[in-house]
Design a protein around this motif. Structure first.
Motif, mmCIF file in Angstrom:
data_model
loop_
_atom_site.group_PDB
_atom_site.id
_atom_site.type_symbol
_atom_site.label_atom_id
_atom_site.label_comp_id
_atom_site.label_asym_id
_atom_site.label_seq_id
_atom_site.Cartn_x
_atom_site.Cartn_y
_atom_site.Cartn_z
ATOM 1 N N ARG A 37 -13.237 1.369 18.848
ATOM 2 C CA ARG A 37 -12.267 2.408 18.962
ATOM 3 C C ARG A 37 -12.672 4.126 19.793
ATOM 4 O O ARG A 37 -12.218 4.443 20.646
ATOM 5 C CB ARG A 37 -11.750 2.879 17.358
ATOM 6 N N GLU A 38 -14.011 3.867 19.010
ATOM 7 C CA GLU A 38 -14.326 5.461 19.745
ATOM 8 C C GLU A 38 -14.159 5.345 21.924
ATOM 9 O O GLU A 38 -13.901 6.110 21.993
ATOM 10 C CB GLU A 38 -15.719 5.401 19.213
ATOM 11 N N ALA A 39 -14.781 4.289 21.988
ATOM 12 C CA ALA A 39 -14.560 3.818 23.225
ATOM 13 C C ALA A 39 -13.430 3.615 23.495
ATOM 14 O O ALA A 39 -12.890 4.150 25.034
ATOM 15 C CB ALA A 39 -15.232 3.032 23.693
ATOM 16 N N ALA A 40 -12.588 3.706 23.031
ATOM 17 C CA ALA A 40 -11.699 3.181 23.935
ATOM 18 C C ALA A 40 -10.501 4.261 23.829
ATOM 19 O O ALA A 40 -9.747 4.441 24.870
ATOM 20 C CB ALA A 40 -10.193 2.197 22.779
ATOM 21 N N ILE A 48 -8.921 -3.855 28.502
ATOM 22 C CA ILE A 48 -9.802 -4.379 28.355
ATOM 23 C C ILE A 48 -9.798 -6.007 27.699
ATOM 24 O O ILE A 48 -9.219 -6.743 27.220
ATOM 25 C CB ILE A 48 -9.153 -3.425 26.695
ATOM 26 N N LEU A 49 -11.592 -6.306 27.630
ATOM 27 C CA LEU A 49 -11.416 -7.706 26.576
ATOM 28 C C LEU A 49 -11.950 -7.660 24.721
ATOM 29 O O LEU A 49 -12.564 -7.319 24.689
ATOM 30 C CB LEU A 49 -12.426 -8.731 27.406
ATOM 31 N N LEU A 50 -11.025 -7.928 25.083
ATOM 32 C CA LEU A 50 -10.943 -8.279 23.040
ATOM 33 C C LEU A 50 -11.283 -9.326 21.941
ATOM 34 O O LEU A 50 -10.510 -10.348 22.730
ATOM 35 C CB LEU A 50 -9.723 -7.301 21.983
ATOM 36 N N ASP A 51 -12.350 -9.371 21.747
ATOM 37 C CA ASP A 51 -12.988 -10.733 20.671
ATOM 38 C C ASP A 51 -12.816 -10.296 19.479
ATOM 39 O O ASP A 51 -12.383 -9.223 18.852
ATOM 40 C CB ASP A 51 -14.272 -10.516 20.612
ATOM 41 N N ARG A 52 -11.617 -11.449 18.552
ATOM 42 C CA ARG A 52 -10.928 -11.346 17.400
ATOM 43 C C ARG A 52 -11.438 -11.140 16.052
ATOM 44 O O ARG A 52 -11.794 -10.503 15.670
ATOM 45 C CB ARG A 52 -10.055 -12.727 17.703
ATOM 46 N N THR A 53 -13.194 -12.185 16.251
ATOM 47 C CA THR A 53 -13.912 -11.675 15.325
ATOM 48 C C THR A 53 -14.766 -11.024 15.247
ATOM 49 O O THR A 53 -16.413 -11.392 16.081
ATOM 50 C CB THR A 53 -14.395 -13.278 15.114
ATOM 51 N N GLY A 57 -13.889 -6.519 10.742
ATOM 52 C CA GLY A 57 -12.355 -7.052 11.098
ATOM 53 C C GLY A 57 -12.220 -7.787 12.348
ATOM 54 O O GLY A 57 -12.743 -8.101 13.232
ATOM 55 N N ASP A 58 -10.527 -7.586 11.975
ATOM 56 C CA ASP A 58 -10.014 -8.791 13.255
ATOM 57 C C ASP A 58 -9.518 -7.516 14.313
ATOM 58 O O ASP A 58 -9.138 -6.918 13.742
ATOM 59 C CB ASP A 58 -8.720 -8.948 12.367
ATOM 60 N N GLY A 59 -10.225 -8.627 15.689
ATOM 61 C CA GLY A 59 -10.283 -7.656 16.483
ATOM 62 C C GLY A 59 -8.253 -6.882 16.848
ATOM 63 O O GLY A 59 -8.304 -6.246 17.746
ATOM 64 N N LEU A 60 -7.672 -7.790 16.691
ATOM 65 C CA LEU A 60 -5.888 -7.258 16.407
ATOM 66 C C LEU A 60 -5.385 -6.346 15.845
ATOM 67 O O LEU A 60 -4.826 -5.676 16.267
ATOM 68 C CB LEU A 60 -4.794 -8.586 16.164
ATOM 69 N N ALA A 61 -6.489 -5.516 15.038
ATOM 70 C CA ALA A 61 -6.069 -4.449 14.118
ATOM 71 C C ALA A 61 -6.538 -3.068 14.926
ATOM 72 O O ALA A 61 -5.790 -2.395 14.576
ATOM 73 C CB ALA A 61 -6.769 -4.417 13.512
ATOM 74 N N LEU A 62 -7.318 -4.068 16.210
ATOM 75 C CA LEU A 62 -7.164 -2.842 17.282
ATOM 76 C C LEU A 62 -6.477 -1.957 18.003
ATOM 77 O O LEU A 62 -6.361 -0.955 18.757
ATOM 78 C CB LEU A 62 -8.420 -2.685 18.006
ATOM 79 N N ILE A 63 -6.062 -3.172 18.218
ATOM 80 C CA ILE A 63 -4.323 -2.703 19.037
ATOM 81 C C ILE A 63 -3.460 -1.956 19.003
ATOM 82 O O ILE A 63 -3.204 -1.101 19.992
ATOM 83 C CB ILE A 63 -3.927 -4.096 19.763
ATOM 84 N N PRO A 64 -2.824 -2.036 18.065
ATOM 85 C CA PRO A 64 -2.238 -0.735 17.948
ATOM 86 C C PRO A 64 -2.152 0.800 18.097
ATOM 87 O O PRO A 64 -1.752 1.483 19.000
ATOM 88 C CB PRO A 64 -1.733 -0.989 16.175
ATOM 89 N N GLY A 65 -3.566 0.950 18.045
ATOM 90 C CA GLY A 65 -3.908 2.587 18.539
ATOM 91 C C GLY A 65 -4.797 2.302 19.564
ATOM 92 O O GLY A 65 -4.888 3.199 20.271
ATOM 93 N N ILE A 66 -4.607 1.342 20.467
ATOM 94 C CA ILE A 66 -5.403 1.666 21.884
ATOM 95 C C ILE A 66 -3.667 1.185 23.132
ATOM 96 O O ILE A 66 -4.058 2.073 23.094
ATOM 97 C CB ILE A 66 -6.141 0.198 22.225
#
Length: 224
Positions: A37-40, A48-53, A57-66
């Motif tokens: 989150r901080e880096a994004a 961004i290359l994003l691992d889910r696991t 937490g689940d990496g998908l939860a980061l997507i809305p904030g990004i």
């Protein structure tokens, strides 16, 4: 090009980083959602290359904030969870692509290139100053149509200057664009890259100049 790699598995992160850096890409690596989150939020990533696991937490939860903070940055999810429902979930959450593990590195690179070619990934595909042009989608610079063969760091310096052509780019902004989080930067390293880039542009007949703003940074402008 600069990629934010969000991957908690050390071996996979090392392998991805090695392959990407071999392609001339700057890689920033984080291993958990909190650091991601901080880096994004820094806004320096082109993709961004994003691992889910992730361990927190689940990496998908980061997507809305990004998507809220950096709406134009492409996101490719990489995950061992490769069922159809998982892939659909990732894409519906806002990812641009979903690559199930294990995958061939050649396919990963091809997907990176494909996503970067999409018009939505950058607001402007080509920027120009005098007879110098920079293709942001393909990371290529030309003078009068002839391609400039530049080392990776010099190409990244030029990209950062071209994005803000005609305006002063602070030293710290250039360093953020050129170096990864883990790179050790000597006090005169950036100046050396700029000096060599200035020489290469001159030798190629570029009608531009890189002007040093003492104590602030550098300005790329058309030659008077």
């Amino acid at each position: 090009m600069r990629i934010l790699l969000i991957e908690d598995e050390a071996g996979m992160a090392t392998a991805l980083r090695t392959v990407l850096e071999r392609e001339g890409i700057v890689v920033d690596h984080v291993a958990n959602a909190a650091d991601a989150r901080e880096a994004a939020r820094s806004g320096t990533a082109d993709l961004i290359l994003l691992d889910r696991t992730l361990p927190d937490g689940d990496g998908l939860a980061l997507i809305p904030g990004i998507r809220r903070d950096s709406p134009g940055v492409p996101i490719i999810v990489i995950s061992a969870r490769g069922d159809v429902t998982d892939r659909v979930s990732g894409l519906d959450t806002g990812a641009d692509d979903y690559l199930p593990k294990p995958f061939a590195m050649e396919e990963m690179l091809a997907r990176v290139r494909a996503v970067r070619r999409r018009p939505a990934s950058v607001s402007v595909q080509l920027v120009q100053l005098g007879n110098l042009a920079y293709d942001l989608a393909n990371d290529e610079a030309t003078v009068d149509g002839d391609r400039l063969n530049l080392p990776r760091r010099e190409l990244l310096v030029l990209a950062a200057l071209m994005r803000r052509r005609g305006r002063t780019v602070p030293r710290n902004a250039l360093e953020d664009a050129v170096y990864g989080f883990d790179d050790e930067i000597q006090s005169n390293t950036l100046d050396s890259h700029v000096s060599r880039l200035r020489k290469r542009l001159s030798e190629a007949g570029g009608a531009v100049e890189i002007h040093a703003i003492r104590g602030v940074g550098y300005l790329l402008r058309q030659t008077p």
